[in-house]
Design a protein around this motif. Structure first.
Motif, mmCIF file in Angstrom:
data_model
loop_
_atom_site.group_PDB
_atom_site.id
_atom_site.type_symbol
_atom_site.label_atom_id
_atom_site.label_comp_id
_atom_site.label_asym_id
_atom_site.label_seq_id
_atom_site.Cartn_x
_atom_site.Cartn_y
_atom_site.Cartn_z
ATOM 1 N N SER A 2 0.527 -1.396 0.261
ATOM 2 C CA SER A 2 0.426 -0.288 0.049
ATOM 3 C C SER A 2 0.674 0.752 -0.078
ATOM 4 O O SER A 2 2.523 1.299 0.314
ATOM 5 C CB SER A 2 -0.574 0.028 1.593
ATOM 6 O OG SER A 2 -1.680 -0.636 1.709
ATOM 7 N N ARG A 3 0.210 2.229 -0.395
ATOM 8 C CA ARG A 3 0.997 3.282 -0.435
ATOM 9 C C ARG A 3 0.377 4.611 0.928
ATOM 10 O O ARG A 3 -0.307 5.000 0.541
ATOM 11 C CB ARG A 3 1.007 4.629 -1.848
ATOM 12 C CG ARG A 3 1.413 3.605 -2.812
ATOM 13 C CD ARG A 3 0.728 3.782 -4.268
ATOM 14 N NE ARG A 3 -0.572 4.281 -4.390
ATOM 15 C CZ ARG A 3 -1.378 4.549 -5.340
ATOM 16 N NH1 ARG A 3 -0.916 5.140 -6.018
ATOM 17 N NH2 ARG A 3 -2.357 4.865 -4.923
ATOM 18 N N ASP A 130 -2.863 5.832 -0.780
ATOM 19 C CA ASP A 130 -4.037 4.538 -1.108
ATOM 20 C C ASP A 130 -4.500 5.211 0.748
ATOM 21 O O ASP A 130 -5.405 4.759 1.117
ATOM 22 C CB ASP A 130 -3.717 3.379 -0.267
ATOM 23 C CG ASP A 130 -3.041 2.982 -2.004
ATOM 24 O OD1 ASP A 130 -3.639 3.219 -2.989
ATOM 25 O OD2 ASP A 130 -1.693 2.457 -2.290
ATOM 26 N N ALA A 159 -9.501 6.390 -0.885
ATOM 27 C CA ALA A 159 -8.558 7.499 0.116
ATOM 28 C C ALA A 159 -8.873 7.087 2.227
ATOM 29 O O ALA A 159 -10.288 7.317 2.098
ATOM 30 C CB ALA A 159 -7.275 8.028 0.257
ATOM 31 N N VAL A 470 -7.435 -1.299 3.344
ATOM 32 C CA VAL A 470 -7.539 -1.635 1.771
ATOM 33 C C VAL A 470 -7.270 -3.288 1.233
ATOM 34 O O VAL A 470 -6.873 -2.583 -0.666
ATOM 35 C CB VAL A 470 -6.705 0.042 1.327
ATOM 36 C CG1 VAL A 470 -6.816 1.369 1.788
ATOM 37 C CG2 VAL A 470 -5.262 -0.919 1.406
ATOM 38 N N GLN A 473 -2.892 -4.701 -1.271
ATOM 39 C CA GLN A 473 -2.755 -3.826 -2.569
ATOM 40 C C GLN A 473 -1.850 -4.679 -3.366
ATOM 41 O O GLN A 473 -0.802 -5.091 -2.345
ATOM 42 C CB GLN A 473 -2.073 -2.606 -2.577
ATOM 43 C CG GLN A 473 -3.798 -1.678 -1.373
ATOM 44 C CD GLN A 473 -4.436 -0.953 -2.176
ATOM 45 O OE1 GLN A 473 -4.147 -0.129 -3.333
ATOM 46 N NE2 GLN A 473 -5.612 -1.255 -1.946
#
Ligand code: ADP
Ligand code: GLC
Length: 474
Positions: A2-3, A130, A159, A470, A473
């Protein structure tokens, strides 16, 4: 992968007043090692030294209510983490982080409001995210800005926000009439929003609008939901109980390792403790205490704030002075406590040595030299120094609260519960008695030194939380 985009007012080694900075210096690289992509957004204060930074954006406009600021964004890469500095001299080009000479800057709401706006602009234009991960009140407006001002922005759609509370005692309260300065409509200024007894409360905003809330130890996660430890926000936190997790901080053992500490002349380990003896001799000399090694030496390294419980020490000073021990103190903060410790050193120069100020090297030398380390905190979200102490064979004497309770047990240290001078004195007396039995004491030290609070476990906890939000990812 994830970012993650973290927002903070402090990160070591760039700007530090306490443990928050240590966390922001160590957690991001630990997450990178687990495969996450992490950026950290923070202000470029006048004191920040970042030679060789790369300028990513020369002029980023930040429109905050009636004002528009222009910021440059500079990047320094460190251990795989992008540290992104918001360079805006009218807001941050000063010597302090929150204030100077004991007074907070009067425009802190604008300074940190703008920081959150900058983080969102950075996510839109430079470093997509994210997950936004906000730390403490300075980052409290991130979530409401995302949800209220950028709700329709496709670049930020989907986000999520995580808010970490490092200390509920600092909430960022500002008079309600300043709301227009922050570009938020009066619709958010309600008890269910960010209003708190007529004030704008940054931390409350973060708690209300974020998807998940974490704090820095499991025990503190429970405590903050009670009136005793809730600083007035316990009701708000209970409302969000299903979204609160306690993740214990780690220790950066690259920085805090007695076998390899550049601040020490002699190194030591659980197998060979002779270097610790030298450290004690050297510190007694350095702090001008009598060179009596047989007396136990108690170390204190701390911000001086009400939270830290030093009024209890004042309450038992005459009794302490009667006991066969010495106390080495390093700290700075509220003038009341600075004066209190200075007075103790003047009155009992054979027992108390006090250095007022901030000194990284001396902090390490005290951790290494002391036999015991004292943290009688009224509350302690996590506390890092007691974990450093354990690694340095310095037996912690702590109040059983928050992270102190989670990291010290009867086999490695001494704990007391009631917040009273008597209870503290009892704990110190117990430690002094235990010190008489050298063999058992060494075993206690070695058990503490063997404890492992590395960042890996903590980072894995955050990663799980991100993934629940999330998904993993790719
Ligand atoms: P807090 O964040 O509440 O101050 P922590 O125990 O989490 O408490 O972290 C304190 C950090 O700040 C530790 O790294 C400690 O060594 C450092 N520190 C506190 N006061 C001083 C000081 N006067 N000089 C050097 N380091 C200090
Ligand atoms: C806060 C807390 C401290 C904690 C640190 C890092 O400053 O007072 O207990 O260790 O943040 O999370």
């Amino acid at each position: 992968m994830s970012r993650i985009l973290m927002v903070t007012s402090e990160a070591a080694p760039f700007a530090k007043t306490g443990g928050l900075a240590d966390v922001l210096g160590a957690l991001p690289p630990a997450l990178v090692k687990l495969g996450e992509e992490v950026s950290v957004v923070m202000p470029r204060y006048g004191s920040v030294r970042i030679d060789g930074a790369e300028r990513l954006a020369p002029e980023m406009p930040l429109s905050l209510g009636p004002r528009t600021f222009t910021a440059a964004i500079d990047q320094v890469e460190r251990e795989g983490v992008r540290y992104l500095f918001v360079d805006c001299p009218p807001l941050y080009g000063r010597s302090g982080i929150y204030g100077e000479w004991g007074a907070e800057y009067l425009d802190n709401h604008i300074r940190f409001g703008a920081l959150n706006l900058a983080a969102l602009e950075i996510a839109r234009k430079i470093s997509p995210a994210d997950i936004f991960h906000a730390h403490d009140w300075p980052a409290g407006l991130l979530a409401p800005y995302l949800r209220e001002l950028y709700a329709d922005d496709p670049a930020l759609a989907g986000a999520k926000c995580v808010m970490t509370i490092h200390n509920l005692g600092y909430q960022g309260n500002f008079p309600g009439y300043l709301l227009p300065d922050l570009g938020l409509s009066s619709a958010v200024f309600t008890p269910r929003g960010l209003e708190f007894w007529g004030n704008i409360n940054f931390l409350k905003a973060g708690i209300v609008w974020s998807d998940e809330i974490t704090t820095v130890s499991p025990t503190y996660a429970q405590e903050i939901q009670t009136p005793q430890y809730g600083h007035g926000l316990d009701g708000v936190l209970r409302d969000r109980a299903a979204h609160i997790t306690g993740i214990l901080n780690g220790v950066d053992y690259a920085e805090w390792d007695p076998e390899n500490d550049p601040h020490l002349q002699n190194h030591f380990s659980a197998r060979n403790l002779s270097g610790k003896r030298f450290a004690k001799q050297a510190l007694l000399r350095e702090m001008k205490l009598p060179p009596n090694e047989k007396r136990p030496l108690i170390g204190i390294v701390s911000r001086f704030a009400g939270q830290k419980g030093f009024d209890l020490v004042a309450g038992i000073a005459p009794e302490l002075a009667e006991l066969d021990l010495a106390v080495a103190v390093l700290g700075s903060g509220e003038p009341l406590y600075e004066q209190m410790f200075r007075t103790l050193a003047e009155k009992y120069p054979q027992k108390f040595a006090v250095q007022i100020g901030y000194d990284e090297g001396l902090a390490h030398r005290i951790e290494a030299a002391a036999d015991m380390f004292l943290m009688p905190s009224q509350y302690e979200p996590c506390g890092l120094s007691q974990m450093y102490s354990l690694r340095y064979g310095t037996v912690p004497i702590v109040r059983a609260t928050g992270g102190l309770d989670d990291t010290v047990d009867e086999s490695t240290g001494f704990k007391f519960s009631a917040y009273t001078p008597e209870a503290l004195l009892d704990a110190i007396r117990l430690a002094l008695t235990a010190w008489q039995d050298r063999k058992l004491w060494l075993e206690r030290m070695r058990r503490g030194m063997a404890k492992d609070f590395s960042w890996e476990a903590a980072a894995a906890g955050y990663q799980r939380l991100y993934r629940n939000l999330v998904g993993p990812q790719v």
